[in-house]
Design a protein around this motif. Structure first.
Motif, PDB file in Angstrom:
ATOM      1  N   GLU A 135      35.240  37.847  62.506  1.00 32.14           N
ATOM      2  CA  GLU A 135      34.469  37.234  63.593  1.00 32.14           C
ATOM      3  C   GLU A 135      32.973  37.244  63.281  1.00 32.14           C
ATOM      4  O   GLU A 135      32.246  36.293  63.592  1.00 32.14           O
ATOM      5  CB  GLU A 135      34.738  37.991  64.896  1.00 32.14           C
ATOM      6  N   MET A 136      32.525  38.305  62.644  1.00 34.83           N
ATOM      7  CA  MET A 136      31.112  38.456  62.311  1.00 34.83           C
ATOM      8  C   MET A 136      30.592  37.308  61.443  1.00 34.83           C
ATOM      9  O   MET A 136      29.470  36.831  61.608  1.00 34.83           O
ATOM     10  CB  MET A 136      30.910  39.798  61.586  1.00 34.83           C
ATOM     11  N   VAL A 137      31.424  36.841  60.514  1.00 37.11           N
ATOM     12  CA  VAL A 137      30.987  35.791  59.578  1.00 37.11           C
ATOM     13  C   VAL A 137      31.485  34.406  59.987  1.00 37.11           C
ATOM     14  O   VAL A 137      31.278  33.427  59.258  1.00 37.11           O
ATOM     15  CB  VAL A 137      31.438  36.107  58.135  1.00 37.11           C
ATOM     16  N   GLY A 138      32.159  34.309  61.122  1.00 37.09           N
ATOM     17  CA  GLY A 138      32.588  33.010  61.626  1.00 37.09           C
ATOM     18  C   GLY A 138      33.940  32.540  61.146  1.00 37.09           C
ATOM     19  O   GLY A 138      34.237  31.339  61.177  1.00 37.09           O
ATOM     20  N   LEU A 139      34.801  33.469  60.730  1.00 39.39           N
ATOM     21  CA  LEU A 139      36.150  33.108  60.298  1.00 39.39           C
ATOM     22  C   LEU A 139      37.130  33.214  61.466  1.00 39.39           C
ATOM     23  O   LEU A 139      37.118  34.205  62.207  1.00 39.39           O
ATOM     24  CB  LEU A 139      36.624  34.031  59.170  1.00 39.39           C
ATOM     25  N   GLU A 140      37.970  32.212  61.612  1.00 43.55           N
ATOM     26  CA  GLU A 140      38.978  32.255  62.653  1.00 43.55           C
ATOM     27  C   GLU A 140      40.041  33.301  62.313  1.00 43.55           C
ATOM     28  O   GLU A 140      40.278  33.610  61.143  1.00 43.55           O
ATOM     29  CB  GLU A 140      39.655  30.882  62.804  1.00 43.55           C
ATOM     30  N   LYS A 141      40.676  33.839  63.326  1.00 43.19           N
ATOM     31  CA  LYS A 141      41.645  34.920  63.142  1.00 43.19           C
ATOM     32  C   LYS A 141      42.818  34.509  62.246  1.00 43.19           C
ATOM     33  O   LYS A 141      43.321  35.318  61.450  1.00 43.19           O
ATOM     34  CB  LYS A 141      42.155  35.391  64.506  1.00 43.19           C
ATOM     35  N   TYR A 142      43.252  33.233  62.326  1.00 41.32           N
ATOM     36  CA  TYR A 142      44.405  32.795  61.532  1.00 41.32           C
ATOM     37  C   TYR A 142      44.128  32.847  60.026  1.00 41.32           C
ATOM     38  O   TYR A 142      45.048  32.952  59.215  1.00 41.32           O
ATOM     39  CB  TYR A 142      44.823  31.380  61.934  1.00 41.32           C
ATOM     40  N   VAL A 143      42.860  32.804  59.659  1.00 44.07           N
ATOM     41  CA  VAL A 143      42.477  32.811  58.237  1.00 44.07           C
ATOM     42  C   VAL A 143      42.889  34.129  57.570  1.00 44.07           C
ATOM     43  O   VAL A 143      43.153  34.176  56.362  1.00 44.07           O
ATOM     44  CB  VAL A 143      40.960  32.574  58.086  1.00 44.07           C
TER      45      VAL A 143
END
Length: 327
Positions: A135-143
């Motif tokens: 979340e900190m770097v802007g990645l979605e959870k599904y990644v």
């Protein structure tokens, strides 16, 4: 802000033995400091040794000679448990986000690895911490359940940044972190790095050949040529009060869109000297339009010619005039 440097490099050298030929001087006696919370941009053409500097500072490679003090402790001589502790505070974001990630591991496993190695998070908190990093770097959870090859270049580099941030470091070497990415994605990664710097109080060594990117992110800039630093100054000073002939040539190659202020590009003549067993003298002399006989025999020292502005050229005043004439 502390008045003591976070990183202090003294006469750092990295030579490679080439059987039957001698020594290749990749990094040849460089000294500089990086203050807490700043970004030092390290620029130069391919093969000048800038990435090697980052590799030596993070101990991916061992130095041939010299010292590098991090928080007062010499990185060069550290080993064993002490080196492992230092590495928690010093991380690296690599140029190619694909080759720097294990293709057989999911993103979740990649982010868990440093936390397990350094025993920072228990099993019951591991998933939560990994999701926080994403979340900190802007990645979605599904990644998190994807493999590197299933992601685009921008998301792969976000994974690399998240991995670097996982240990809460103080210092990060960014080794051309956007050069392998599409232009449309570069701004996202640069803004992410700047945002993380503010939030976490990070210090960066930003290695790049792209002067426009370096100008945007850096507090100061050091210019390298064939293993040596030839000019170093605050960012605005490098662009507005250029003093070394090589830096002038580099800046002339930066594309401009203001046609009214178009500047003629300086095309350097001659071949780049070999870093193998270099001879005394200025290494830029064979390609420099200002060189004289002394330049070919006397190696110029990097010295401070005005506050915060260091240059390795005895004719910096003449170069400065030429640079101003071209503006």
């Amino acid at each position: 802000m502390s008045d003591k440097p976070l990183l202090k490099i003294e006469h750092l050298k990295k030579y490679y033995e080439v059987p039957g030929k001698g020594e290749l001087h990749a990094v040849d006696d460089i000294s500089f400091e990086i203050m807490p919370y700043e970004t030092l941009g390290l620029v130069g053409e391919s093969g000048c040794g800038k990435s090697t500097v980052g590799n030596v500072l993070t101990r991916l490679q061992n130095a041939t000679a010299g010292h590098a003090y991090f928080d007062g402790e010499d990185i060069v001589s550290a080993n064993g448990t002490r080196l492992k502790e230092i590495r928690k505070k010093m991380q690296m974001v690599f140029q190619d986000p694909y080759s720097s990630l294990n293709p057989k591991k999911t993103v979740r496993s990649i982010l868990e690895a440093p936390l397990r190695i350094h025993k920072l998070v228990g099993k019951d908190q591991m998933d939560k911490r990994v999701e926080e990093l994403a979340e900190m770097v802007g990645l979605e959870k599904y990644v998190l359940d994807k493999f590197p090859h299933e992601l685009d270049g921008g998301k792969r580099q976000m994974v690399g940044i998240a991995r670097a941030l996982s240990l809460n470091p103080k210092f990060i070497v960014c080794d051309e972190p956007v050069s392998a990415l599409d232009v449309s994605v570069q701004a996202t990664i640069i803004n992410l790095l700047m945002d993380m710097q503010k939030k976490m109080g990070l210090t960066y060594l930003f290695v790049s050949h792209d002067l426009s990117v370096v100008r945007h992110i850096s507090t100061r800039i050091a210019v390298m040529y064939l293993g040596q630093i030839v000019e170093m100054a605050p960012t605005d000073m490098i662009f507005e009060n250029t003093m070394h002939p090589y830096t002038i040539a580099l800046l002339s190659a930066v594309p401009k869109i203001e046609f009214a202020n178009k500047v003629d590009r300086i095309v350097l003549k001659g071949d780049v000297p070999s870093p193998m067993n270099p001879k005394p003298g200025c290494r830029f002399a064979p390609r420099c339009w200002m060189a004289c006989d002394k330049c070919k025999t006397i190696t110029p020292e990097l010295r401070e010619v005005e506050e915060g502005h260091f240059v390795a050229c005895p004719y910096w005043e003449e170069a400065q005039k030429k640079a101003r004439e071209r503006l």
